[in-house]
Design a protein around this motif. Structure first.
Motif, PDB file in Angstrom:
ATOM      1  N   ALA A  28     -11.638 -10.493   9.122  1.00 53.41           N
ATOM      2  CA  ALA A  28     -12.291 -10.445   7.769  1.00 53.41           C
ATOM      3  C   ALA A  28     -13.462 -11.375   8.354  1.00 53.41           C
ATOM      4  CB  ALA A  28     -11.643 -10.162   6.281  1.00 53.41           C
ATOM      5  N   GLN A  29     -12.122 -12.640   8.555  1.00 51.97           N
ATOM      6  CA  GLN A  29     -13.657 -14.076   8.465  1.00 51.97           C
ATOM      7  C   GLN A  29     -14.472 -13.332   9.967  1.00 51.97           C
ATOM      8  OE1 GLN A  29     -10.851 -16.731   8.366  1.00 51.97           O
ATOM      9  NE2 GLN A  29     -11.350 -17.676   6.520  1.00 51.97           N
ATOM     10  N   ALA A  30     -14.038 -13.358  10.603  1.00 47.13           N
ATOM     11  CA  ALA A  30     -14.822 -12.534  12.207  1.00 47.13           C
ATOM     12  C   ALA A  30     -15.859 -11.243  11.801  1.00 47.13           C
ATOM     13  CB  ALA A  30     -13.757 -12.318  12.769  1.00 47.13           C
ATOM     14  N   ARG A  31     -15.815 -10.922  11.322  1.00 45.65           N
ATOM     15  CA  ARG A  31     -16.993  -9.578  11.132  1.00 45.65           C
ATOM     16  C   ARG A  31     -18.056 -10.033  10.955  1.00 45.65           C
ATOM     17  NH1 ARG A  31     -16.227  -3.992  10.093  1.00 45.65           N
ATOM     18  NH2 ARG A  31     -18.260  -2.855   9.203  1.00 45.65           N
ATOM     19  N   PRO A  32     -18.241 -10.857  10.539  1.00 49.10           N
ATOM     20  CA  PRO A  32     -19.515 -11.701  10.276  1.00 49.10           C
ATOM     21  C   PRO A  32     -20.527 -12.332  11.238  1.00 49.10           C
ATOM     22  CG  PRO A  32     -18.756 -12.154   8.441  1.00 49.10           C
ATOM     23  CD  PRO A  32     -18.004 -11.588   9.073  1.00 49.10           C
ATOM     24  N   ARG A  33     -20.027 -12.515  12.106  1.00 48.36           N
ATOM     25  CA  ARG A  33     -20.151 -13.183  13.604  1.00 48.36           C
ATOM     26  C   ARG A  33     -20.111 -12.339  14.602  1.00 48.36           C
ATOM     27  NH1 ARG A  33     -22.817 -16.405  16.924  1.00 48.36           N
ATOM     28  NH2 ARG A  33     -22.179 -17.295  18.609  1.00 48.36           N
ATOM     29  N   ILE A  34     -19.183 -11.046  14.675  1.00 50.98           N
ATOM     30  CA  ILE A  34     -19.229 -10.153  15.287  1.00 50.98           C
ATOM     31  C   ILE A  34     -20.419  -9.324  14.732  1.00 50.98           C
ATOM     32  CG2 ILE A  34     -18.226  -7.980  15.942  1.00 50.98           C
ATOM     33  CD1 ILE A  34     -15.371  -8.529  15.114  1.00 50.98           C
ATOM     34  N   LEU A  35     -20.888  -8.594  14.544  1.00 51.85           N
ATOM     35  CA  LEU A  35     -21.978  -8.472  13.666  1.00 51.85           C
ATOM     36  C   LEU A  35     -23.639  -8.663  14.063  1.00 51.85           C
ATOM     37  CD1 LEU A  35     -21.340  -7.291  10.283  1.00 51.85           C
ATOM     38  CD2 LEU A  35     -21.908  -5.242  12.270  1.00 51.85           C
ATOM     39  N   GLU A  36     -23.269 -10.122  13.197  1.00 53.56           N
ATOM     40  CA  GLU A  36     -24.455 -11.027  14.061  1.00 53.56           C
ATOM     41  C   GLU A  36     -24.855 -10.472  15.646  1.00 53.56           C
ATOM     42  OE1 GLU A  36     -25.817 -16.597  14.253  1.00 53.56           O
ATOM     43  OE2 GLU A  36     -23.163 -15.068  13.105  1.00 53.56           O
ATOM     44  N   LEU A  37     -23.693 -10.942  16.569  1.00 62.63           N
ATOM     45  CA  LEU A  37     -22.940 -10.896  17.359  1.00 62.63           C
ATOM     46  C   LEU A  37     -23.922  -9.466  18.399  1.00 62.63           C
ATOM     47  CD1 LEU A  37     -19.676 -12.555  18.762  1.00 62.63           C
ATOM     48  CD2 LEU A  37     -22.042 -13.125  18.994  1.00 62.63           C
ATOM     49  N   LEU A  38     -23.433  -8.513  18.024  1.00 67.32           N
ATOM     50  CA  LEU A  38     -24.202  -6.952  18.120  1.00 67.32           C
ATOM     51  C   LEU A  38     -25.724  -6.998  18.015  1.00 67.32           C
ATOM     52  CD1 LEU A  38     -20.953  -4.792  16.792  1.00 67.32           C
ATOM     53  CD2 LEU A  38     -21.405  -5.303  18.945  1.00 67.32           C
ATOM     54  N   LYS A  39     -25.830  -8.381  16.836  1.00 70.23           N
ATOM     55  CA  LYS A  39     -27.364  -7.529  16.930  1.00 70.23           C
ATOM     56  C   LYS A  39     -28.423  -8.539  18.005  1.00 70.23           C
ATOM     57  CE  LYS A  39     -27.572  -7.204  12.094  1.00 70.23           C
ATOM     58  NZ  LYS A  39     -27.532  -7.809  10.523  1.00 70.23           N
TER      59      LYS A  39
ATOM     60  N   GLN B 162     -11.603  -5.692  19.479  1.00 71.81           N
ATOM     61  CA  GLN B 162     -12.236  -6.806  20.449  1.00 71.81           C
ATOM     62  C   GLN B 162     -12.737  -8.493  20.927  1.00 71.81           C
ATOM     63  OE1 GLN B 162     -11.822  -4.084  24.810  1.00 71.81           O
ATOM     64  NE2 GLN B 162     -11.927  -2.374  23.030  1.00 71.81           N
ATOM     65  N   LEU B 163     -13.902  -7.871  19.957  1.00 77.13           N
ATOM     66  CA  LEU B 163     -14.654  -8.851  20.305  1.00 77.13           C
ATOM     67  C   LEU B 163     -14.212  -9.777  18.992  1.00 77.13           C
ATOM     68  CD1 LEU B 163     -18.338  -7.033  19.268  1.00 77.13           C
ATOM     69  CD2 LEU B 163     -18.196  -8.857  21.174  1.00 77.13           C
ATOM     70  N   ALA B 164     -13.461  -9.505  18.140  1.00 74.48           N
ATOM     71  CA  ALA B 164     -12.989 -10.432  17.383  1.00 74.48           C
ATOM     72  C   ALA B 164     -11.685 -12.105  17.915  1.00 74.48           C
ATOM     73  CB  ALA B 164     -11.545 -10.219  16.585  1.00 74.48           C
ATOM     74  N   GLU B 165     -11.020 -11.230  19.079  1.00 72.84           N
ATOM     75  CA  GLU B 165      -9.789 -11.746  19.997  1.00 72.84           C
ATOM     76  C   GLU B 165     -10.450 -13.093  19.916  1.00 72.84           C
ATOM     77  OE1 GLU B 165      -6.722 -11.661  20.423  1.00 72.84           O
ATOM     78  OE2 GLU B 165      -6.916  -9.789  19.272  1.00 72.84           O
ATOM     79  N   PRO B 166     -11.908 -13.572  20.508  1.00 68.01           N
ATOM     80  CA  PRO B 166     -12.068 -14.568  21.402  1.00 68.01           C
ATOM     81  C   PRO B 166     -11.934 -15.928  19.802  1.00 68.01           C
ATOM     82  CG  PRO B 166     -13.361 -13.549  21.702  1.00 68.01           C
ATOM     83  CD  PRO B 166     -12.490 -12.515  21.347  1.00 68.01           C
TER      84      PRO B 166
END
Length: 534
Positions: A127-138, A113-117
């Motif tokens: 796959a490209q969104a995953r590092p940004r998602i982890l950054e956002l969760l932190k 769901q975080l990858a959608e926007p």
């Protein structure tokens, strides 16, 4: 250096076409939001706060129409096509809502769901969104983000779900974040954490925040500017300091004063004990399926209490502390261990044997809209219990009793012919109380009955509960995370954490001289909230 105005609203009007004619929800409001600034829009339910921002975002329902201007960096959002708006929504202007569980899809992991926007606005692959998602969760303080990225919404607490919604809103570094009642349903400690998080993120990212709330108390420390709305109009606006120190409009003064007040006196020492609970425990088996290992949760762990006639015991603690589970166990609505006696006799565990006792042991829920059947008139809802406990009554006699019960809770008897959706939140809670009172109970378990209500309506419901208690000698178990309401209603308090009572005592002692660190943290969070409106 003067901050840039990123949003300028001028003469915004919102009208809904209904079967009863047009409803004017927003009546020509104007406001400006600058970069790095927080503008709070406050007012009671129905004042037009949320519809103002929904109009700005182009998210009105089909029967709604907006006129006027909402200029984002010179571009008018009112009347803009969905195609153009979609380039701005979720990227430059984002929104978080009051109840994240209704905004998050229960069938998808939060990482997806975080990858959608990111995928929509930046064209990223999963796959490209995953590092940004982890950054956002932190960034929003989610523990173990590498594990939580694959969690479903139901596996997170209320505070964690709200943090996920904030992370989603921040995904594309927006200019403006609209927060619509983001802390109303949260415990005071989680509420304080979310407010501190938003303030910290704003400082680090430089975004503007439009903060919508019905509680003036939480905006004093958080907002720079305040717009007070009533019946679709801005009745007063200005700096936060001015609004709180020298309010001019009577409505603003009423909102500032809408804090439950007073201290409840304890019942006399000679008052009879109605409920005796000794070493009560409730255990849930979390394992689902034959092949899974047995996993147990001790939701209530060895709690004892005595409830006297005319007494109110407040049960406080964060979500997941076991408050509601304890209340339901005492009413024999959940299987439990330990002894629970009513008037000296142990309550039966068999549902059929318990049925005659139900009229004297009643429950009022947090969300009256969810507990009132939308297909039944208020009169039928209120008298439903009479069909079981006084079957000899005629339809006419039940109808008379319904009118009397409504009058008892401050509503017109003629309202018995209407349906729940035709009432405000405060009125629906009064209806829920009337449904309880018609059976003439001795004990009522009140499970978060005021948490979803405006402060002014909370004050009215607290007054009603006090009056009914005094008139009929009622005993209450009052479950809440709102400590201001607990203090106003209770003469004795249990503080719960992870299924156990960590501290208990008279209300004044718990509030003025708490002994345990956990209780002190709860009180500190409550006082921080109070200082917002001090």
């Amino acid at each position: 250096m003067t901050a840039e105005t990123v949003l300028s609203v001028r003469d915004l009007r919102v009208t809904f076409e209904t079967n009863d004619g047009p409803v004017h929800a927003v009546r020509g409001i104007s406001l400006d939001v600058k970069s790095g600034e927080t503008v709070a829009i406050v007012g009671e339910s129905g004042s037009g706060k949320s519809q103002t921002t929904m109009a700005i975002m182009g998210l009105l329902s089909q029967n709604g129409k907006a006129t006027g201007q909402a200029l984002y960096r010179g571009k008018d959002l009112v009347g803009m096509s969905d195609k153009e708006l979609n380039k701005i929504r979720g990227a430059k202007i984002t929104m978080i809502f009051q109840e994240p569980m209704t905004s998050l899809d229960p069938l998808y992991k939060i990482g997806d769901q975080l990858a959608e926007p990111l995928r929509f606005h930046r064209g990223m692959s999963k796959a490209q969104a995953r590092p940004r998602i982890l950054e956002l969760l932190k960034l929003v303080g989610i523990p173990e983000p590498e594990r939580r990225i694959d969690s479903y919404p139901y596996e997170l607490s209320g505070g964690q779900r709200q943090r996920v919604m904030i992370a989603m809103a921040l995904a594309n570094d927006p200019d403006i974040l609209i927060a619509d009642e983001p802390t109303t349903a949260l415990d005071v400690t989680i509420q304080a954490q979310i407010l501190e998080l938003l303030a910290d993120l704003q400082k680090r990212l430089g975004m503007a925040i439009v903060f919508i709330t019905h509680d003036l108390g939480i905006v004093k420390r958080f907002a720079d500017q305040v717009c007070v709305m009533r019946s679709g109009e801005v009745v007063e606006s200005g700096t936060t300091e001015k609004i709180f120190s020298a309010p001019e409009h009577a409505y603003t003064k009423m909102l500032l004063d809408a804090e439950p007040e007073g201290i409840k006196a304890a019942p006399p020492e000679t008052a009879p004990v109605l409920i005796e609970a000794d070493d009560v425990s409730v255990t849930f088996n979390l394992a689902k399926g034959w092949l899974k290992p047995q996993t147990y949760l001790r939701a209530v762990d060895g709690i004892s209490l005595n409830l006297k006639q005319g007494q109110t015991i407040g049960i406080v603690g964060e979500s997941g502390s076991g408050k509601s589970t304890l209340g339901r166990a005492i009413l024999r609505l959940l299987k439990s261990e330990g002894r629970i006696a009513y008037l000296g006799k142990e309550l039966p565990t068999d549902p059929q044997e318990m049925r005659p006792k139900r009229r004297e042991l009643q429950l009022v829920f947090q969300d009256p809209f969810g507990s009132l059947s939308p297909r039944m008139t208020v009169g039928r809802i209120i008298t439903e219990g009479l069909l079981i406990h006084e079957p000899e009554l005629s339809a006419k006699e039940r109808d008379i009793r319904a009118g009397e019960a409504l009058k008892e809770v401050g509503l017109e008897p003629s309202m018995r012919n209407r349906y729940p959706h035709e009432f405000s939140g405060g009125q629906r809670q009064r209806i829920a109380i009337a449904r309880t009172m018609i059976l003439k109970p001795k004990i009522i378990v009140l499970d978060e009955p005021t948490s979803a209500l405006d402060r002014s309506v909370q004050k009215q419901v607290v007054t009603l509960l006090r009056d009914l208690q005094e008139k009929y000698g009622l005993s209450y178990l009052f479950i809440s995370h709102d400590l201001a309401v607990v203090r106003a209603l209770s003469d004795y308090i249990l503080v719960m954490k992870t299924g156990k009572v960590v501290e208990e005592g008279q209300t004044e002692q718990i509030f003025d001289a708490p002994r345990e660190d956990y209780t002190k943290a709860l009180m500190q969070a409550s006082m921080s909230e109070k200082r917002f409106g001090a």
